[in-house]
Design a protein around this motif. Sequence first.
Motif, short mmCIF file in Angstrom:
data_model
loop_
_atom_site.label_atom_id
_atom_site.label_comp_id
_atom_site.label_asym_id
_atom_site.label_seq_id
_atom_site.Cartn_x
_atom_site.Cartn_y
_atom_site.Cartn_z
N ASN A 299 0.81 -1.23 0.00
CA ASN A 299 0.00 0.00 0.00
C ASN A 299 0.84 1.28 0.00
OD1 ASN A 299 -2.44 -1.49 0.08
ND2 ASN A 299 -2.20 -1.77 2.29
N GLN A 300 2.04 1.21 0.61
CA GLN A 300 2.85 2.42 0.66
C GLN A 300 4.00 2.39 -0.34
OE1 GLN A 300 1.80 4.93 2.46
NE2 GLN A 300 0.10 3.67 3.26
N LYS A 301 4.33 1.19 -0.88
CA LYS A 301 5.37 1.04 -1.91
C LYS A 301 6.77 1.43 -1.41
CE LYS A 301 1.86 0.39 -4.77
NZ LYS A 301 1.46 -0.95 -5.22
N ILE A 302 7.07 1.09 -0.15
CA ILE A 302 8.38 1.45 0.41
C ILE A 302 9.51 0.83 -0.40
CG2 ILE A 302 7.53 1.82 2.75
CD1 ILE A 302 8.57 -1.02 3.43
N GLY A 303 10.70 1.41 -0.25
CA GLY A 303 11.84 0.98 -1.06
C GLY A 303 12.63 -0.16 -0.48
N GLY A 304 12.53 -0.35 0.83
CA GLY A 304 13.35 -1.42 1.40
C GLY A 304 13.07 -1.70 2.84
N VAL A 305 13.80 -2.68 3.37
CA VAL A 305 13.66 -3.07 4.78
C VAL A 305 15.05 -3.22 5.39
CG1 VAL A 305 11.43 -4.23 4.57
CG2 VAL A 305 13.53 -5.51 4.10
N VAL A 306 15.10 -3.00 6.71
CA VAL A 306 16.33 -3.21 7.47
C VAL A 306 16.08 -4.37 8.42
CG1 VAL A 306 18.03 -2.19 9.01
CG2 VAL A 306 16.78 -0.74 7.40
N PHE A 307 16.77 -5.48 8.20
CA PHE A 307 16.54 -6.64 9.06
C PHE A 307 17.33 -6.51 10.35
CE2 PHE A 307 14.43 -8.83 5.60
CZ PHE A 307 13.53 -9.63 6.29
N MET A 308 16.64 -6.89 11.42
CA MET A 308 17.24 -6.84 12.75
C MET A 308 17.41 -8.26 13.28
SD MET A 308 17.79 -3.64 12.97
CE MET A 308 18.17 -3.37 14.69
N GLN A 309 16.97 -8.52 14.52
CA GLN A 309 17.22 -9.82 15.15
C GLN A 309 16.40 -10.94 14.50
OE1 GLN A 309 16.71 -7.00 16.91
NE2 GLN A 309 18.82 -6.75 17.62
N GLY A 310 16.96 -12.15 14.62
CA GLY A 310 16.26 -13.32 14.11
C GLY A 310 17.22 -14.43 13.77
N ASN A 311 16.85 -15.22 12.78
CA ASN A 311 17.74 -16.29 12.32
C ASN A 311 17.73 -16.31 10.80
OD1 ASN A 311 15.94 -18.66 11.24
ND2 ASN A 311 14.94 -18.00 13.14
N PRO A 312 18.79 -16.80 10.20
CA PRO A 312 18.94 -16.66 8.74
C PRO A 312 17.87 -17.38 7.92
CG PRO A 312 20.67 -18.06 9.65
CD PRO A 312 19.96 -17.43 10.81
N LYS A 313 17.47 -18.56 8.37
CA LYS A 313 16.50 -19.32 7.60
C LYS A 313 15.17 -18.57 7.52
CE LYS A 313 15.30 -24.14 6.87
NZ LYS A 313 15.50 -25.52 7.36
N GLU A 314 14.70 -18.08 8.66
CA GLU A 314 13.44 -17.34 8.67
C GLU A 314 13.57 -16.01 7.94
OE1 GLU A 314 10.44 -18.41 9.65
OE2 GLU A 314 11.52 -20.31 9.87
N GLN A 315 14.75 -15.40 8.06
CA GLN A 315 14.95 -14.13 7.36
C GLN A 315 14.80 -14.30 5.86
OE1 GLN A 315 18.05 -11.22 8.51
NE2 GLN A 315 18.87 -11.50 6.45
N VAL A 316 15.39 -15.34 5.31
CA VAL A 316 15.28 -15.60 3.87
C VAL A 316 13.83 -15.85 3.48
CG1 VAL A 316 15.84 -17.30 2.09
CG2 VAL A 316 17.65 -16.37 3.52
N LYS A 317 13.15 -16.64 4.29
CA LYS A 317 11.74 -16.93 3.97
C LYS A 317 10.91 -15.65 3.96
CE LYS A 317 11.65 -21.63 5.90
NZ LYS A 317 11.11 -22.48 6.99
N ILE A 318 11.12 -14.80 4.95
CA ILE A 318 10.36 -13.55 5.04
C ILE A 318 10.73 -12.62 3.88
CG2 ILE A 318 10.03 -11.46 6.40
CD1 ILE A 318 10.37 -13.25 8.91
N MET A 319 12.05 -12.53 3.61
CA MET A 319 12.47 -11.64 2.51
C MET A 319 11.88 -12.10 1.18
SD MET A 319 13.99 -8.83 2.07
CE MET A 319 14.87 -7.78 0.90
N ASN A 320 11.80 -13.40 0.98
CA ASN A 320 11.19 -13.91 -0.24
C ASN A 320 9.72 -13.49 -0.33
OD1 ASN A 320 13.47 -15.18 -1.26
ND2 ASN A 320 13.02 -17.13 -0.26
N ARG A 321 9.02 -13.55 0.77
CA ARG A 321 7.61 -13.13 0.78
C ARG A 321 7.48 -11.64 0.51
NH1 ARG A 321 4.50 -15.22 6.05
NH2 ARG A 321 2.81 -14.10 4.98
N LEU A 322 8.35 -10.86 1.11
CA LEU A 322 8.30 -9.42 0.91
C LEU A 322 8.62 -9.04 -0.53
CD1 LEU A 322 10.01 -8.12 4.20
CD2 LEU A 322 7.61 -8.65 3.79
N GLN A 323 9.63 -9.69 -1.09
CA GLN A 323 10.00 -9.40 -2.48
C GLN A 323 8.86 -9.78 -3.42
OE1 GLN A 323 12.35 -7.58 -3.34
NE2 GLN A 323 14.38 -8.15 -2.57
N ALA A 324 8.22 -10.91 -3.15
CA ALA A 324 7.11 -11.35 -4.02
C ALA A 324 5.96 -10.36 -4.00
CB ALA A 324 6.64 -12.73 -3.58
#
Length: 983
Positions: A80-105
């Motif tokens: 809805n806002q068409k932001i340009g990017g995200v800054v990832f903070m705490q978590g784990n790499p496997k979940e980060q990749v999964k979330i980033m894939n969803r966000l990119q899609a």
Amino acid sequence: MKFKNSLFFFLVFAFFQNVIAQENQQKITPAFLQYENSKWVDSVMKSMSPRDRIAQLFMVPAYSNKDEEHIQELLNLIENQKIGGVVFMQGNPKEQVKIMNRLQAASEVPLIGAIDAEWGLGMRLENTINFPYQMALGAIQGEDLIYDMGKEIAKEIKRTGLHINFAPVVDVNNNPENPVINYRSFGEDKQNVVKKALAYMNGMQDEHLLTTAKHFPGHGDTDTDSHLALPKINHTVKRLDSLEIFPFRKLINAGVGGIMVAHLDIPALDSTETPSTLSKPIITGLLKEKLGFQGLIVTDAMNMKGVTEGHEPGVVDKQAVLAGNDLIEFTEDVPKAIAEIQKAIKQGLITQEEIDEKSRKILAVKQWVGLDDYHRISPKHIEQELNTPEAKLLKRKLAEASLTVLKNTGDLMPLMRLDTLKIASVSIGSGEKTEFQNSLDLYTKIKDFQLSREAGTAEIDSLRKALKDYNLVIVGLHDFSIRPNNVLKLSDEVKSFISEIARNRQSVFSVFKNPYVLNKIDNIEDAGILIETYQDSPLTEELAAQLIFGGIGANGKLPVSIGTKFKAGYGLEVEGGIRFEYTLPEEAGMDSDILNTRIDSLMQVAMDAKAIPGGQVLVARKGKVVFYKAYGLHTYDDTIEVHKNDLYDLASITKISSTLPLLMQLYDEGKFDLSAGIDDYLPYFKNSNKEGIPFRQILAHQGRLKPWIPYWKNTLRKNGSYKWFTFKKDSSARFPIKISDDLWLHRHYKKKIYKAIKNSPLEKEAKYKYSGLAFYLTPEIVERLTGTDFRKALNNRIFDRLGATTLTYKPLEQFPLRRIVPTEHDYFFRHEPIHGVVHDEGAIMMGGVSGNAGLFADANDLAKLMQMYLNMGKYGGHRYIKESTLKEFSKTQFPENDNHRALGFDKPYLEYRGEDSNTAKDASKDSFGHTGFTGTMAWVDPEEDLVYIFLSNRVIPTRENTRLYELNIRTKIQQVLYDAIKE
């Protein structure tokens, strides 16, 4: 261009001469700018509305350890806002990749992903690598390792689907009380900061990861944390230009892609008390126009109190854009921020063209990092790929290179003559034994103590009393906080005790803390040895211990000054490589995956087949222990796990570990002659059939001696009872030699053994026939030639100097039973399980001390002896045996007689016999060692600089268990070592 801030005109004038000087310097344009007007950028710009182009300027925080609600909030901002990017903070790499894939899609325009990973992904993500903090890196001499670290961190960040690292920190930290930069800085020397930052930057950018030098215009000389308040820097323009701004100028000239602006109040640059993040004079006037920076300008997080105090979310983001920033990090109210900028455009405060220019710049970054051809990131095997052996080795090398020696009185380090030292270690700040103490224990016998941070007089007095028994005290000053801040939380009594120990020059201090704390400890600079490691971790503790004993060296230099005690740039060089280094296989040119998976597998095969209940395996190459593991249980029917410091009965490895090194020393001294016979040293053997048989023949096992004599059988009558003059059920002056609890041997029975050897018949031919008979006699020969008790000579001349304190006869005299692995259940002689005493019947009848068997050890201490052999007689800076002697004793003596043996040492068969061979196929002809009846093997190969130790108790519960031989486990594992060697 006009500016409201009149002071800026003074700044222009002050900078003028400097700018002229810089004009002729060649500047490298940020690499991503080549795409600013590319076809892809043009097409994306055309597809976006003016509002969407504004939205490209905003990045919001993303967490991979939060719930679905958080992800939905992110998706809403993207869709809805068409932001340009995200800054990832705490978590784990496997979940980060999964979330980033969803966000990119979900995003029409590929998202730029950033992370604040100054010391690697481990700063933010679980199960990833933490590289050393920048202050530790500032101690390193040279920049190659830091460049390699930049490349590795870039690869890891890209593997998690991200494209920007908010690093390196280029602040010059010249304020010890700085609460926010401090250990994150490369130090106080601006030139050193630049060199290290350039290496880090180039490593990352060469892997197409955008870097952002921070925190412009310099956050090093503050005593306020900008996360909590707005720091003020009251320096002149001249001072700022010459020091704080200096690293930024150098990185700009070198082509840094991004600059992050700090939240600072700098009156000399902007007198309006405006945070630098919102200051047009600082960002546009200084950074862009005067320093000529054309790359991406990023704000520090816009949720920090240094900028939020008195500023409304959304409005403050607009002010940051108006000041000249391109990318706004951690926007708290994206819709309002976009609306505020739209309003500013209408008000003429900024033009749409200026917004489009910023948007193009962001898109150019996206194309440069490959987002114009975006592919979904696979989470499969990600943790394994982020924790490669190569990355772990790089981390180790960086930490090792940072170690800084500040005192080494009388070149005390590396510690020499271990036989003269009685050492205690004290870990301050730990309630249990530390990795530092565990690593110290690898080198020699050390008594370990712990002292709490809050210790009072009674606890300290007790420790002080205990330490009087030791002539060297090693102190580890620990810091188990998350970050190595300049904080010293110790009671006054503990501080005073530290000072007391430091005044004793026979003291070693390893400080696992921020170096600035050294200025808070009186007399610490008086210690005999003082080591600074910059942070506390299992790795730094391990490396510090290795440095003390010469496993590794040190050449780090302080990146900061410690009051008047030590100046920046100070550090002593210390030699390493004189004793074992404990490291990763890759450092010795071996493949850790091959070693770990295949050795583990073979040991599991052996244990599953009940060939052995457990064991120890050690591998060293090039003086580096690269594999050292314990497996399984003490016995099949208990739950006691094997530990690496457990002792095994070495059996026949005793032959090359006890009298043989002493005989070689005596050979060096001209006291032992290989052409002489037993009778030359033991006159009792004159006029026997052994007279005149040279030791060269005997030690090579072709002296015609019988293989063995079952001495215990000679004590039996025909009815199976023992002869009266051999055994009694109770001990006495005449029967003092313990065989078992109810079996005591006559004090002179050794003479019976000697007589049996003397009277034994000889083999008909002088050809190879393995025999242990002569090794019953060699201890007495050593005693006659040295005039010293055999065990005392062995300890004084060999074991104590090596630091091989578990290499011992009669282990129960020194070690608890729980550390000694049991051997056979003896149903024919002692009629009890054998545990804590020698398995060999002949050796126990010699009182447990024989040249043929009786030694116990763990793999680590046995390896020290074998490494000394591999080094051709030298270890720990001391020569034990002449090189020519070891070469003579370790070579095949009579190959023409089809005899593969050396003098005492075993050698590979003259021709490889496949599964029936005594060594691996690839073991060189120069290799040598020995095996033991209990299931042991110790072998070295000079051609590949290899040491191999295998310890087990395959004779449990009975010697009839030959599965270890049938499976050929020992030599199969040995072959793995050669397979693991990288070309």
